[in-house]
Design a protein around this motif. Structure first.
Motif, PDB file in Angstrom:
ATOM      1  N   LEU A  29       0.843  -1.201   0.000  1.00  0.00           N
ATOM      2  CA  LEU A  29       0.000   0.000   0.000  1.00  0.00           C
ATOM      3  C   LEU A  29       0.881   1.254   0.000  1.00  0.00           C
ATOM      4  CD1 LEU A  29      -3.103   0.621   0.247  1.00  0.00           C
ATOM      5  CD2 LEU A  29      -2.747   0.773   2.715  1.00  0.00           C
ATOM      6  N   GLU A  30       0.542   2.177  -0.868  1.00  0.00           N
ATOM      7  CA  GLU A  30       1.253   3.466  -0.901  1.00  0.00           C
ATOM      8  C   GLU A  30       0.463   4.437  -0.021  1.00  0.00           C
ATOM      9  OE1 GLU A  30       1.614   7.019  -4.042  1.00  0.00           O
ATOM     10  OE2 GLU A  30       2.025   5.052  -4.917  1.00  0.00           O
ATOM     11  N   VAL A  31       1.067   4.875   1.068  1.00  0.00           N
ATOM     12  CA  VAL A  31       0.344   5.702   2.049  1.00  0.00           C
ATOM     13  C   VAL A  31       0.887   7.132   2.064  1.00  0.00           C
ATOM     14  CG1 VAL A  31      -0.350   5.948   4.470  1.00  0.00           C
ATOM     15  CG2 VAL A  31      -0.070   3.659   3.483  1.00  0.00           C
ATOM     16  N   THR A  32      -0.030   8.086   1.915  1.00  0.00           N
ATOM     17  CA  THR A  32       0.328   9.507   2.023  1.00  0.00           C
ATOM     18  C   THR A  32      -0.513  10.128   3.125  1.00  0.00           C
ATOM     19  OG1 THR A  32       0.831   9.649  -0.340  1.00  0.00           O
ATOM     20  CG2 THR A  32       0.439  11.730   0.808  1.00  0.00           C
ATOM     21  N   LEU A  33       0.135  10.841   4.025  1.00  0.00           N
ATOM     22  CA  LEU A  33      -0.573  11.554   5.096  1.00  0.00           C
ATOM     23  C   LEU A  33      -0.472  13.045   4.809  1.00  0.00           C
ATOM     24  CD1 LEU A  33      -0.536  10.896   8.884  1.00  0.00           C
ATOM     25  CD2 LEU A  33       0.112  13.155   8.076  1.00  0.00           C
ATOM     26  N   ILE A  34      -1.609  13.725   4.784  1.00  0.00           N
ATOM     27  CA  ILE A  34      -1.583  15.175   4.537  1.00  0.00           C
ATOM     28  C   ILE A  34      -2.080  15.926   5.767  1.00  0.00           C
ATOM     29  CG2 ILE A  34      -1.779  14.940   2.024  1.00  0.00           C
ATOM     30  CD1 ILE A  34      -4.721  15.670   2.215  1.00  0.00           C
ATOM     31  N   GLU A  35      -1.424  17.031   6.070  1.00  0.00           N
ATOM     32  CA  GLU A  35      -1.752  17.848   7.235  1.00  0.00           C
ATOM     33  C   GLU A  35      -1.932  19.297   6.782  1.00  0.00           C
ATOM     34  OE1 GLU A  35      -2.274  20.010  10.523  1.00  0.00           O
ATOM     35  OE2 GLU A  35      -2.492  17.826  10.469  1.00  0.00           O
ATOM     36  N   LYS A  36      -3.049  19.913   7.204  1.00  0.00           N
ATOM     37  CA  LYS A  36      -3.378  21.264   6.715  1.00  0.00           C
ATOM     38  C   LYS A  36      -2.437  22.344   7.264  1.00  0.00           C
ATOM     39  CE  LYS A  36      -6.784  22.065  10.343  1.00  0.00           C
ATOM     40  NZ  LYS A  36      -8.198  22.140  10.686  1.00  0.00           N
ATOM     41  N   SER A  37      -1.830  22.090   8.439  1.00  0.00           N
ATOM     42  CA  SER A  37      -0.970  23.111   9.057  1.00  0.00           C
ATOM     43  C   SER A  37       0.503  22.782   8.830  1.00  0.00           C
ATOM     44  CB  SER A  37      -1.251  23.180  10.562  1.00  0.00           C
ATOM     45  OG  SER A  37      -0.709  22.047  11.207  1.00  0.00           O
ATOM     46  N   SER A  38       1.358  23.521   9.526  1.00  0.00           N
ATOM     47  CA  SER A  38       2.802  23.259   9.414  1.00  0.00           C
ATOM     48  C   SER A  38       3.290  22.444  10.610  1.00  0.00           C
ATOM     49  CB  SER A  38       3.561  24.584   9.338  1.00  0.00           C
ATOM     50  OG  SER A  38       3.255  25.362  10.486  1.00  0.00           O
ATOM     51  N   LYS A  39       2.342  21.911  11.412  1.00  0.00           N
ATOM     52  CA  LYS A  39       2.728  21.134  12.602  1.00  0.00           C
ATOM     53  C   LYS A  39       2.094  19.747  12.572  1.00  0.00           C
ATOM     54  CE  LYS A  39       3.140  25.054  15.817  1.00  0.00           C
ATOM     55  NZ  LYS A  39       2.478  25.700  16.972  1.00  0.00           N
ATOM     56  N   LEU A  40       2.892  18.750  12.941  1.00  0.00           N
ATOM     57  CA  LEU A  40       2.377  17.389  13.080  1.00  0.00           C
ATOM     58  C   LEU A  40       2.190  17.067  14.555  1.00  0.00           C
ATOM     59  CD1 LEU A  40       4.791  15.582  10.589  1.00  0.00           C
ATOM     60  CD2 LEU A  40       2.359  16.037  10.195  1.00  0.00           C
ATOM     61  N   LEU A  41       1.162  16.295  14.874  1.00  0.00           N
ATOM     62  CA  LEU A  41       0.953  15.767  16.240  1.00  0.00           C
ATOM     63  C   LEU A  41       0.970  16.872  17.302  1.00  0.00           C
ATOM     64  CD1 LEU A  41       3.296  12.720  15.638  1.00  0.00           C
ATOM     65  CD2 LEU A  41       0.819  12.570  15.969  1.00  0.00           C
ATOM     66  N   SER A  42       0.335  18.006  16.987  1.00  0.00           N
ATOM     67  CA  SER A  42       0.390  19.165  17.895  1.00  0.00           C
ATOM     68  C   SER A  42      -0.306  18.917  19.233  1.00  0.00           C
ATOM     69  CB  SER A  42      -0.193  20.414  17.222  1.00  0.00           C
ATOM     70  OG  SER A  42      -1.493  20.158  16.739  1.00  0.00           O
ATOM     71  N   LYS A  43      -1.408  18.154  19.212  1.00  0.00           N
ATOM     72  CA  LYS A  43      -2.084  17.868  20.494  1.00  0.00           C
ATOM     73  C   LYS A  43      -1.277  16.883  21.332  1.00  0.00           C
ATOM     74  CE  LYS A  43      -6.985  18.809  19.786  1.00  0.00           C
ATOM     75  NZ  LYS A  43      -8.338  18.246  19.868  1.00  0.00           N
ATOM     76  N   VAL A  44      -0.603  15.960  20.654  1.00  0.00           N
ATOM     77  CA  VAL A  44       0.260  15.014  21.373  1.00  0.00           C
ATOM     78  C   VAL A  44       1.339  15.810  22.113  1.00  0.00           C
ATOM     79  CG1 VAL A  44       1.967  13.153  21.100  1.00  0.00           C
ATOM     80  CG2 VAL A  44      -0.171  13.096  19.796  1.00  0.00           C
ATOM     81  N   LYS A  45       1.867  16.815  21.448  1.00  0.00           N
ATOM     82  CA  LYS A  45       2.953  17.639  22.009  1.00  0.00           C
ATOM     83  C   LYS A  45       2.541  18.309  23.319  1.00  0.00           C
ATOM     84  CE  LYS A  45       6.998  19.812  21.610  1.00  0.00           C
ATOM     85  NZ  LYS A  45       8.219  19.024  21.879  1.00  0.00           N
ATOM     86  N   VAL A  46       1.345  18.908  23.348  1.00  0.00           N
ATOM     87  CA  VAL A  46       0.956  19.712  24.525  1.00  0.00           C
ATOM     88  C   VAL A  46       0.191  18.909  25.582  1.00  0.00           C
ATOM     89  CG1 VAL A  46       0.868  21.841  23.188  1.00  0.00           C
ATOM     90  CG2 VAL A  46      -1.240  20.528  23.492  1.00  0.00           C
ATOM     91  N   SER A  47      -0.292  17.725  25.217  1.00  0.00           N
ATOM     92  CA  SER A  47      -1.113  16.949  26.149  1.00  0.00           C
ATOM     93  C   SER A  47      -0.389  16.665  27.458  1.00  0.00           C
ATOM     94  CB  SER A  47      -1.509  15.628  25.488  1.00  0.00           C
ATOM     95  OG  SER A  47      -1.845  14.659  26.453  1.00  0.00           O
ATOM     96  N   GLY A  48      -1.167  16.705  28.551  1.00  0.00           N
ATOM     97  CA  GLY A  48      -0.618  16.354  29.865  1.00  0.00           C
ATOM     98  C   GLY A  48       0.533  17.251  30.274  1.00  0.00           C
TER      99      GLY A  48
END
Length: 408
Positions: A29-48
């Motif tokens: 499978l050829e998988v492409t992930l697209i993100e609308k902003s310039s940040k990945l996993l932003s909620k993971v970063k700030v959580s807790g």
């Protein structure tokens, strides 16, 4: 080949988990992930507080599912396919150990959210997941046996399968590109917010917390027990956040103007505290009330109650007038706090609302209306209280979607 191509829309926890697991389970499978902003996993970063509350140490699926104000039955079915022990094992296999704290929240042993981010990025790299940033979707259209994804910058992607993991939108109009396919959307509303109490003298005690308070919303059935924190704008803490999640729709209808009734001593009600006070008048009779706090409350809070009840600094327990005692009991067991407005809890905003769950198969996360279209995470009408529940739903829905996609 287009039919061996998956595009995942959204670079958050659910999107990443779907992308990396689909790529791992089906290496063709050829998988492409697209993100609308310039940040990945932003909620993971700030959580807790930057530690990432990965999941919750729940004893079983039933216990866990009851922590979702919306989507209880849906998550219960999904959790039978991928649950907390699976999350723990998945990260452990990739060198990330998790630990449980006394309140059930689970964090990486490093106490650093970057550990989770690095793990997911490494996995994406290992299985060749392509990542495109600043790629916002304007339109999603079925074409033949696949999909055409039009981007706001004019670009077009073609895929046989699509997983939408775009997170929760604050405004209904942001769902227009999904409504255009025929999906119904439950109107989004804020969840997990703190209470604003402008002008309330209790805000002078900012930073004071109690381990357990019982908070009711006057005129409703909403109530919750738990730790409570006084802030410079009002009240926060797990008790308030859970209340905001359960009452997200009801409090939204009230335009966030209501009265919270706080019992600072949940072991007592008005009558039992009055009896307790009578005993204290004898046992502590000669001692000054301001010096002796017999209820284990923070000293600043205790003195605040005495001041609000107009009990002077020299008043001894035996000499407390009946009128002032009545006021004190009221303050401690049913203190009315008018709320006017809300504040997002740090950056951990969550919305209730999203794609209607009756239109999604919980065993596969596939749309019942559009074959080849899958959903993961908060874009669906599922939201949990604070404590790792929203992330567990992200991992579960991402994994379930990835497994179903790989089986194609």
């Amino acid at each position: 080949m287009v039919n061996k191509r998956l595009v995942v829309i959204g670079g958050g926890a659910a999107g990443f988990f779907c992308a990396v697991n689909a790529a791992r389970l089906d290496t063709q499978l050829e998988v492409t992930l697209i993100e609308k902003s310039s940040k990945l996993l932003s909620k993971v970063k700030v959580s807790g507080g930057g530690r990432c509350n990965v999941t919750h140490n729940a004893p079983d699926i039933l216990y866990m599912s009851k922590r979702y104000p919306r989507g209880q039955h849906f998550v219960k079915k999904a959790f039978s396919r991928f649950f907390v022990p699976d999350t723990i094992a998945w990260f452990k296999e990739r060198g990330v150990a998790l630990k449980a704290e006394a309140d059930g929240r689970m964090f990486p042993v490093t106490d650093n959210s970057q550990t989770i981010i690095d793990c997911l990025l490494k996995e994406a790299d290992k299985y060749g997941v392509k990542i495109r940033m600043n790629a916002a979707v304007s339109e999603l259209e079925p074409k033949g046996k696949g999909w055409e994804i039009r981007l706001q910058d004019g670009g077009v992607l073609k895929a046989g399968l699509v997983c939408v993991a775009a997170g929760g939108y604050a405004q209904l109009e942001k769902f227009a590109w999904l409504q255009a396919i025929g999906h119904q959307v439950e109107a989004p509303m804020p969840s997990l917010f703190t209470f604003n109490m402008p002008g309330n003298p209790i805000t002078t005690l900012m930073g004071v917390s109690v381990e357990e308070a019982h908070v009711k919303i006057a005129g409703t059935k909403l109530q919750e027990k738990g730790p409570l924190l006084i802030t410079h704008w009002g009240m926060s803490g797990p008790c308030i956040l859970r209340l905001s999640a359960w009452g997200a729709r009801e409090l939204g209808v009230l335009k966030y103007e209501f009265t919270a009734l706080i019992n600072w001593l949940p072991a007592f009600n008005e009558n039992s505290l009055r009896e307790e006070m009578q005993g204290l008048r004898f046992s502590l009779g000669g001692q000054k009330m301001h010096h002796k706090n017999p209820f284990g409350l923070p000293q600043r809070l205790w003195q605040f109650f005495l001041q609000q009840s107009e009990i002077g600094e020299d008043v001894r327990w035996a000499d407390m007038p009946a009128k002032e005692q009545h006021k004190l009991i009221k303050f401690m067991t049913a203190m009315p706090c008018p709320v006017k407005g809300k504040t997002t809890f740090k950056e951990e905003f969550v919305t209730c609302g999203g794609i209607r769950l009756s239109e999604i198969d919980p065993a596969t996360m596939e749309s019942k209306l559009a074959p080849g279209l899958f959903f993961a995470g908060e874009v669906m009408d599922v939201d949990g209280i604070t404590g790792g529940f929203n992330f567990q739903h992200a991992w579960t829905s991402g994994w379930v979607a990835a497994s179903a996609i790989a089986e194609r």
